[in-house]
Design an enzyme around this catalytic site. Structure first.
Site, PDB file in Angstrom:
ATOM      1  N   LYS A   1       0.836  -1.207   0.000  1.00 37.68           N
ATOM      2  CA  LYS A   1       0.000   0.000   0.000  1.00 37.68           C
ATOM      3  C   LYS A   1       0.874   1.262   0.000  1.00 37.68           C
ATOM      4  O   LYS A   1       0.629   2.203  -0.765  1.00 37.68           O
ATOM      5  CB  LYS A   1      -0.941   0.010   1.219  1.00 37.68           C
ATOM      6  CG  LYS A   1      -2.089  -0.979   1.092  1.00 37.68           C
ATOM      7  CD  LYS A   1      -2.815  -1.226   2.419  1.00 37.68           C
ATOM      8  CE  LYS A   1      -3.835  -2.349   2.257  1.00 37.68           C
ATOM      9  NZ  LYS A   1      -4.451  -2.779   3.527  1.00 37.68           N
TER      10      LYS A   1
ATOM     11  N   GLN B   1      -4.816  -1.215   9.607  1.00 42.19           N
ATOM     12  CA  GLN B   1      -4.813  -2.587   9.098  1.00 42.19           C
ATOM     13  C   GLN B   1      -5.445  -3.528  10.126  1.00 42.19           C
ATOM     14  O   GLN B   1      -5.117  -3.498  11.309  1.00 42.19           O
ATOM     15  CB  GLN B   1      -3.363  -3.013   8.798  1.00 42.19           C
ATOM     16  CG  GLN B   1      -3.208  -4.375   8.141  1.00 42.19           C
ATOM     17  CD  GLN B   1      -3.731  -4.439   6.713  1.00 42.19           C
ATOM     18  OE1 GLN B   1      -3.815  -3.440   6.010  1.00 42.19           O
ATOM     19  NE2 GLN B   1      -4.112  -5.628   6.290  1.00 42.19           N
TER      20      GLN B   1
ATOM     21  N   ASP C   1     -11.148   2.862   3.910  1.00 38.57           N
ATOM     22  CA  ASP C   1     -11.598   1.461   3.887  1.00 38.57           C
ATOM     23  C   ASP C   1     -13.109   1.355   3.666  1.00 38.57           C
ATOM     24  O   ASP C   1     -13.607   0.291   3.293  1.00 38.57           O
ATOM     25  CB  ASP C   1     -11.299   0.796   5.242  1.00 38.57           C
ATOM     26  CG  ASP C   1     -10.008   0.001   5.232  1.00 38.57           C
ATOM     27  OD1 ASP C   1      -9.671  -0.581   4.182  1.00 38.57           O
ATOM     28  OD2 ASP C   1      -9.342  -0.052   6.294  1.00 38.57           O
TER      29      ASP C   1
HETATM   30  N1  GUN Z   1      -7.116  -6.652   6.476  1.00 37.42           N
HETATM   31  C1  GUN Z   1      -7.422  -7.437   5.415  1.00 37.42           C
HETATM   32  N2  GUN Z   1      -8.051  -6.725   4.457  1.00 37.42           N
HETATM   33  C2  GUN Z   1      -8.130  -5.463   4.922  1.00 37.42           C
HETATM   34  C3  GUN Z   1      -8.668  -4.258   4.376  1.00 37.42           C
HETATM   35  O1  GUN Z   1      -9.217  -4.211   3.276  1.00 37.42           O
HETATM   36  N3  GUN Z   1      -8.542  -3.153   5.171  1.00 37.42           N
HETATM   37  C4  GUN Z   1      -7.982  -3.192   6.394  1.00 37.42           C
HETATM   38  N4  GUN Z   1      -7.937  -2.069   7.103  1.00 37.42           N
HETATM   39  N5  GUN Z   1      -7.470  -4.288   6.927  1.00 37.42           N
HETATM   40  C5  GUN Z   1      -7.556  -5.418   6.187  1.00 37.42           C
END
Ligand code: GUN
Length: 305
Positions: free
Chosen positions: A55, A99, A122
């Protein structure tokens, strides 16, 4: 036997990222505002570390301001909430992503609800869930994996999905429910299937669009697939691969890929399907959040969501 079209998420993600870069450079030129994203990771989970690194790299590639906050897995809930509050107040940061999963001492719900909805890239905040559910896409932040899944379906079928039967296998808050809301918004007839669904194979076989998001390796086989259907495989599962050598593993989706290739009309591969789209849509959401914060929704990335 005819082979299904392979829908390349890698390629489509590249197109999305180009649209994001274009929108973001216009935003910078016209307002001086550089999109900024903060990613927060707690602990050392190796899969999360990999996601967070990619990311950050993609954000830099897009020319964004990108910050990563790494916290020890013993961090208190209060300290994490204080960090989120400080990012809420930070004018340089337009998108905040914490995350998941988080360690047991921290309430994920509290953390998500502390992020300002307009910075919630998100799309997990209850305000954004409600905006998506009531069809307000001009204000909602749309969750990344569902948004990417929709664009992949449109890549195969064109922009008009009206009247198609869509079956979503899996009812998670992160994927199943929001992808169902998006498909409903596209005027699909949507059914959500899950572990308690009766005659799930026959139900899936009615699907013109089948979205698999259950986390069960290769669960969906030939008999589950309507000939010519479009299959969006959200699953990422690591399985043993003795054919590659002792102790080796490989990634597979929730769909048996070879079965899908022989029956479906179009299918997303794993890896290289939904995965790259998720990160691309996170970049799109960050650029969108920055454009909205600048009062310039006309400078949001142009995507047919
Ligand atoms: N953990 C696994 N997928 C995601 C996601 O799309 N966003 C976040 N914040 N954590 C994750």
């Amino acid at each position: 036997m005819s082979e299904a079209q392979i829908i390349s998420g890698k390629e489509l993600a590249g197109t999305v990222v180009e649209a994001v870069k274009m929108a973001s450079s216009r935003l910078i030129k016209q307002t001086g505002i550089i999109p900024g994203i903060a990613v927060v990771i707690v602990g050392e989970d190796p899969a999360s570390q990999v996601y967070v690194r990619s990311k950050g790299k993609k954000a830099e590639e897009c020319g964004f301001l990108s910050r990563t906050h790494r916290l020890d897995d013993s961090v208190s809930e209060a300290d994490l909430l204080a960090l989120v509050e400080s990012l809420n107040a930070d004018k340089d940061i337009h998108g905040i992503l914490v995350q998941l999963p988080l360690p047991g001492q921290i309430s994920e719900e509290k953390v998500i609800e502390t992020i300002l909805p307009e910075k919630d890239v998100d799309g997990f905040h209850p305000i954004n869930v409600g905006l998506l559910g009531s069809g307000n896409r001009t204000r909602a932040m749309i969750p990344c994996t569902p948004a990417g899944s929709l664009l992949l379906a449109k890549q195969a079928l064109g922009d008009n999905l009206s009247g198609l039967n869509a079956v979503v296998v899996g009812r998670s808050n992160i994927v199943g429910k929001p992808v169902a809301a998006l498909l409903l918004q596209e005027s699909c007839t949507v059914t959500i299937a899950h572990s308690r669904t009766k005659e799930i194979e026959a139900l899936c076989r009615t699907a013109d669009i089948l979205v698999a998001a259950v986390g069960r390796p290769q669960m969906i086989k030939t008999d589950w697939i309507k000939p010519g259907a479009t299959i969006i495989d959200v699953g990422i599962n690591r399985i043993d691969a003795p054919e590659k050598g002792e102790g080796k593993t490989r990634l597979v989706g929730d769909v048996d890929y070879d079965d899908a290739l022989s029956v479906a009309g179009a299918v997303t591969p794993v890896p290289g399907g939904v995965g790259p789209m998720t990160i691309a849509m996170l970049m799109a959401n960050t650029a969108t959040a920055a454009a909205r914060a600048a009062g310039r929704p006309d400078l949001e990335p142009a995507l047919s969501l």
